[in-house]
Write a protein that holds these residues in place. Structure first.
Motif, PDB file in Angstrom:
ATOM      1  N   GLU A 114       0.911  -0.938  -0.046  1.00  0.00           N
ATOM      2  CA  GLU A 114       0.112   0.219   0.013  1.00  0.00           C
ATOM      3  C   GLU A 114       0.853   1.217  -0.049  1.00  0.00           C
ATOM      4  O   GLU A 114       1.912   1.292   0.541  1.00  0.00           O
ATOM      5  CB  GLU A 114      -0.813   0.175   1.273  1.00  0.00           C
ATOM      6  N   LYS A 115       0.300   2.251  -0.565  1.00  0.00           N
ATOM      7  CA  LYS A 115       0.957   3.672  -0.131  1.00  0.00           C
ATOM      8  C   LYS A 115       0.930   3.988   1.045  1.00  0.00           C
ATOM      9  O   LYS A 115      -0.302   3.611   1.880  1.00  0.00           O
ATOM     10  CB  LYS A 115       0.269   4.461  -1.076  1.00  0.00           C
ATOM     11  N   LEU A 116       1.743   4.797   1.545  1.00  0.00           N
ATOM     12  CA  LEU A 116       1.816   5.391   2.736  1.00  0.00           C
ATOM     13  C   LEU A 116       0.384   5.879   3.082  1.00  0.00           C
ATOM     14  O   LEU A 116       0.176   7.053   2.224  1.00  0.00           O
ATOM     15  CB  LEU A 116       3.024   6.396   3.093  1.00  0.00           C
ATOM     16  N   PRO A 117      -0.365   5.780   4.150  1.00  0.00           N
ATOM     17  CA  PRO A 117      -1.743   6.348   4.360  1.00  0.00           C
ATOM     18  C   PRO A 117      -1.508   7.506   5.038  1.00  0.00           C
ATOM     19  O   PRO A 117      -0.649   7.883   5.855  1.00  0.00           O
ATOM     20  CB  PRO A 117      -2.478   5.304   5.192  1.00  0.00           C
ATOM     21  N   THR A 118      -2.805   8.381   4.733  1.00  0.00           N
ATOM     22  CA  THR A 118      -2.914   9.671   5.635  1.00  0.00           C
ATOM     23  C   THR A 118      -4.215   9.254   6.634  1.00  0.00           C
ATOM     24  O   THR A 118      -4.823   8.306   6.474  1.00  0.00           O
ATOM     25  CB  THR A 118      -3.309  10.487   4.633  1.00  0.00           C
ATOM     26  N   LEU A 119      -4.393  10.349   7.332  1.00  0.00           N
ATOM     27  CA  LEU A 119      -5.452  10.054   8.349  1.00  0.00           C
ATOM     28  C   LEU A 119      -6.774  10.179   7.719  1.00  0.00           C
ATOM     29  O   LEU A 119      -7.558   9.375   8.025  1.00  0.00           O
ATOM     30  CB  LEU A 119      -5.376  10.951   9.487  1.00  0.00           C
ATOM     31  N   ARG A 120      -6.662  10.819   6.532  1.00  0.00           N
ATOM     32  CA  ARG A 120      -7.751  11.198   5.863  1.00  0.00           C
ATOM     33  C   ARG A 120      -8.472   9.886   4.885  1.00  0.00           C
ATOM     34  O   ARG A 120      -9.479   9.226   4.909  1.00  0.00           O
ATOM     35  CB  ARG A 120      -7.528  12.047   4.583  1.00  0.00           C
ATOM     36  N   ASP A 121      -7.372   8.976   4.595  1.00  0.00           N
ATOM     37  CA  ASP A 121      -7.630   7.466   4.305  1.00  0.00           C
ATOM     38  C   ASP A 121      -8.185   6.654   5.386  1.00  0.00           C
ATOM     39  O   ASP A 121      -9.062   5.863   5.077  1.00  0.00           O
ATOM     40  CB  ASP A 121      -6.382   7.046   3.673  1.00  0.00           C
ATOM     41  N   ARG A 146       4.773  21.863  18.359  1.00  0.00           N
ATOM     42  CA  ARG A 146       4.353  20.936  16.982  1.00  0.00           C
ATOM     43  C   ARG A 146       3.521  19.503  17.527  1.00  0.00           C
ATOM     44  O   ARG A 146       2.544  19.573  16.489  1.00  0.00           O
ATOM     45  CB  ARG A 146       5.552  20.500  16.544  1.00  0.00           C
ATOM     46  N   THR A 147       3.753  18.980  18.615  1.00  0.00           N
ATOM     47  CA  THR A 147       3.010  17.894  19.054  1.00  0.00           C
ATOM     48  C   THR A 147       1.528  18.255  19.126  1.00  0.00           C
ATOM     49  O   THR A 147       0.646  17.544  18.972  1.00  0.00           O
ATOM     50  CB  THR A 147       3.664  17.211  20.361  1.00  0.00           C
ATOM     51  N   ILE A 148       1.369  19.325  19.813  1.00  0.00           N
ATOM     52  CA  ILE A 148       0.027  19.901  20.226  1.00  0.00           C
ATOM     53  C   ILE A 148      -0.629  20.239  18.754  1.00  0.00           C
ATOM     54  O   ILE A 148      -1.826  19.983  18.787  1.00  0.00           O
ATOM     55  CB  ILE A 148      -0.030  21.202  21.319  1.00  0.00           C
ATOM     56  N   GLU A 149      -0.007  20.877  17.679  1.00  0.00           N
ATOM     57  CA  GLU A 149      -0.496  21.123  16.732  1.00  0.00           C
ATOM     58  C   GLU A 149      -1.037  19.774  15.909  1.00  0.00           C
ATOM     59  O   GLU A 149      -2.117  19.892  15.473  1.00  0.00           O
ATOM     60  CB  GLU A 149       0.458  21.973  15.729  1.00  0.00           C
ATOM     61  N   ALA A 150      -0.213  18.653  16.111  1.00  0.00           N
ATOM     62  CA  ALA A 150      -0.440  17.555  15.409  1.00  0.00           C
ATOM     63  C   ALA A 150      -1.786  16.914  16.113  1.00  0.00           C
ATOM     64  O   ALA A 150      -2.702  16.491  15.338  1.00  0.00           O
ATOM     65  CB  ALA A 150       0.406  16.612  15.427  1.00  0.00           C
ATOM     66  N   ALA A 151      -1.652  17.052  17.333  1.00  0.00           N
ATOM     67  CA  ALA A 151      -2.804  16.484  18.027  1.00  0.00           C
ATOM     68  C   ALA A 151      -4.258  17.084  17.694  1.00  0.00           C
ATOM     69  O   ALA A 151      -5.372  16.551  17.543  1.00  0.00           O
ATOM     70  CB  ALA A 151      -2.879  16.760  19.512  1.00  0.00           C
ATOM     71  N   LEU A 152      -4.203  18.540  17.747  1.00  0.00           N
ATOM     72  CA  LEU A 152      -5.377  19.241  17.406  1.00  0.00           C
ATOM     73  C   LEU A 152      -5.788  19.181  16.027  1.00  0.00           C
ATOM     74  O   LEU A 152      -6.939  19.183  15.450  1.00  0.00           O
ATOM     75  CB  LEU A 152      -5.094  20.679  17.706  1.00  0.00           C
ATOM     76  N   ALA A 153      -4.826  18.847  15.305  1.00  0.00           N
ATOM     77  CA  ALA A 153      -4.938  19.052  13.621  1.00  0.00           C
ATOM     78  C   ALA A 153      -5.655  17.541  13.303  1.00  0.00           C
ATOM     79  O   ALA A 153      -6.792  17.571  12.539  1.00  0.00           O
ATOM     80  CB  ALA A 153      -3.786  18.908  12.746  1.00  0.00           C
ATOM     81  N   GLY A 154      -5.316  16.540  14.357  1.00  0.00           N
ATOM     82  CA  GLY A 154      -6.060  15.085  14.067  1.00  0.00           C
ATOM     83  C   GLY A 154      -7.308  15.272  14.337  1.00  0.00           C
ATOM     84  O   GLY A 154      -8.404  14.566  13.977  1.00  0.00           O
ATOM     85  N   MET A 155      -7.720  15.882  15.769  1.00  0.00           N
ATOM     86  CA  MET A 155      -9.107  15.992  16.224  1.00  0.00           C
ATOM     87  C   MET A 155      -9.835  16.807  15.217  1.00  0.00           C
ATOM     88  O   MET A 155     -11.110  16.376  15.035  1.00  0.00           O
ATOM     89  CB  MET A 155      -9.008  16.474  17.784  1.00  0.00           C
ATOM     90  N   LYS A 156      -9.473  17.807  14.543  1.00  0.00           N
ATOM     91  CA  LYS A 156     -10.131  18.604  13.755  1.00  0.00           C
ATOM     92  C   LYS A 156     -10.385  17.846  12.485  1.00  0.00           C
ATOM     93  O   LYS A 156     -11.531  18.016  11.924  1.00  0.00           O
ATOM     94  CB  LYS A 156      -9.464  19.935  13.483  1.00  0.00           C
ATOM     95  N   ALA A 157      -9.638  17.138  12.149  1.00  0.00           N
ATOM     96  CA  ALA A 157      -9.811  16.284  10.807  1.00  0.00           C
ATOM     97  C   ALA A 157     -10.795  15.264  11.114  1.00  0.00           C
ATOM     98  O   ALA A 157     -11.756  14.849  10.233  1.00  0.00           O
ATOM     99  CB  ALA A 157      -8.586  15.541  10.294  1.00  0.00           C
TER     100      ALA A 157
END
Length: 273
Positions: A114-121, A146-157
């Motif tokens: 498989e191609k490297l997946p994204t959270l969207r996938d 940056r860890t906090i940014e990643a966390a909030l971006a994941g929840m928003k997605a």
């Protein structure tokens, strides 16, 4: 694809009797003078121990859903251009994911092709799930911010995909967990560090803890104390039958394992004893 699905289904049915989501939520079991709520099974990095799958692959999430597991765990990283990538390690083919641009890593292949997946996938697949939840682990990035940014971006997605009630979050980063809890007080957010008491986490607004069984052995009062505070408890790394049995008796709410079928069989047996 159809043949693979049939083989998976036959494998599952031969190993255990499937429970409905309602039964999994309500069933109580009695075993050796312990009365506990039936814990949910979380597939660590998905149900990947099956032909055609590998950890953190789309196939592993699909397999977990087909298996009927209550949860499927995965790991996320935020690229330099703010794309959310699913991968356990910080590097892929020698490239640091958090410092890479998406276009430079998007065609990398997993071990199953498989191609490297994204959270969207993963969220597209999750939409087909009736009750298997996605357990999103936010990896620690180079900086706290940056860890906090990643966390909030994941929840928003997740929220933007209309899947707010189908995802739960975790991290070794205490600030990231606190930020997630602040963003959504109703979300289940698990701290993974193993070094904080239920009271300390509760004071930060963090609703859950996810520790190895050894932590609960050293602190046997943490599970009942967490429940007194209305928190959810996960025991992880339960790859041995005796650990699964022990944590069921201890009353954990979730059990994370690389061998989910084994955990389901033990849970089912203890339910019937």
């Amino acid at each position: 694809m159809l043949r693979r699905f049939v083989l998976l289904l036959l494998s599952v049915l031969s190993c255990w009797e499937m429970l409905s989501a309602e039964e999994a939520d309500s069933l109580s079991i009695w075993n050796q003078q312990f009365t506990v709520k039936l814990p949910r099974i979380v597939c660590h990095r998905g149900f990947y121990r099956f032909p055609g799958a590998c950890p953190n692959s789309r196939a592993s999430l699909k397999n977990a859903i087909c298996l009927g597991a209550e949860g499927s765990e995965m790991d996320i990283w935020l690229t330099a251009d703010n794309q959310i990538i699913v991968n356990h390690d910080g590097k892929r083919e020698g490239i640091e994911i958090q410092h890479a641009r998406y276009r430079n890593i998007k065609n990398m292949k997993l071990e199953n092709g498989e191609k490297l997946p994204t959270l969207r996938d993963f969220l597209k697949i999750l939409k087909k799930s009736r009750y298997t939840h996605l357990f999103v682990e936010v990896k620690r990035h180079a900086t706290r911010e940056r860890t906090i940014e990643a966390a909030l971006a994941g929840m928003k997605a997740v929220n933007d995909a209309g899947l707010k009630g189908m995802a739960e979050y975790m991290s070794f980063s205490l600030p990231a967990c606190a930020a997630l809890a602040k963003m959504d007080a109703e979300a289940k957010v698990y701290y993974l560090g193993g070094d904080k008491t239920p009271d300390e986490l509760h004071a930060l607004g963090i609703s859950s803890l996810n520790y190895k069984a050894d932590v609960f052995r050293k602190h046997p009062n943490w599970i009942p104390r967490a429940h007194e505070l209305g928190m959810t408890v996960t025991a992880r790394g339960l790859n041995k039958p005796e650990d699964v049995e022990e944590m069921i008796k201890a009353g954990v709410d979730n059990m994370a394992s690389d061998y989910p079928v084994q955990a389901m069989k033990i849970r089912q047996r203890m339910c019937k004893d």
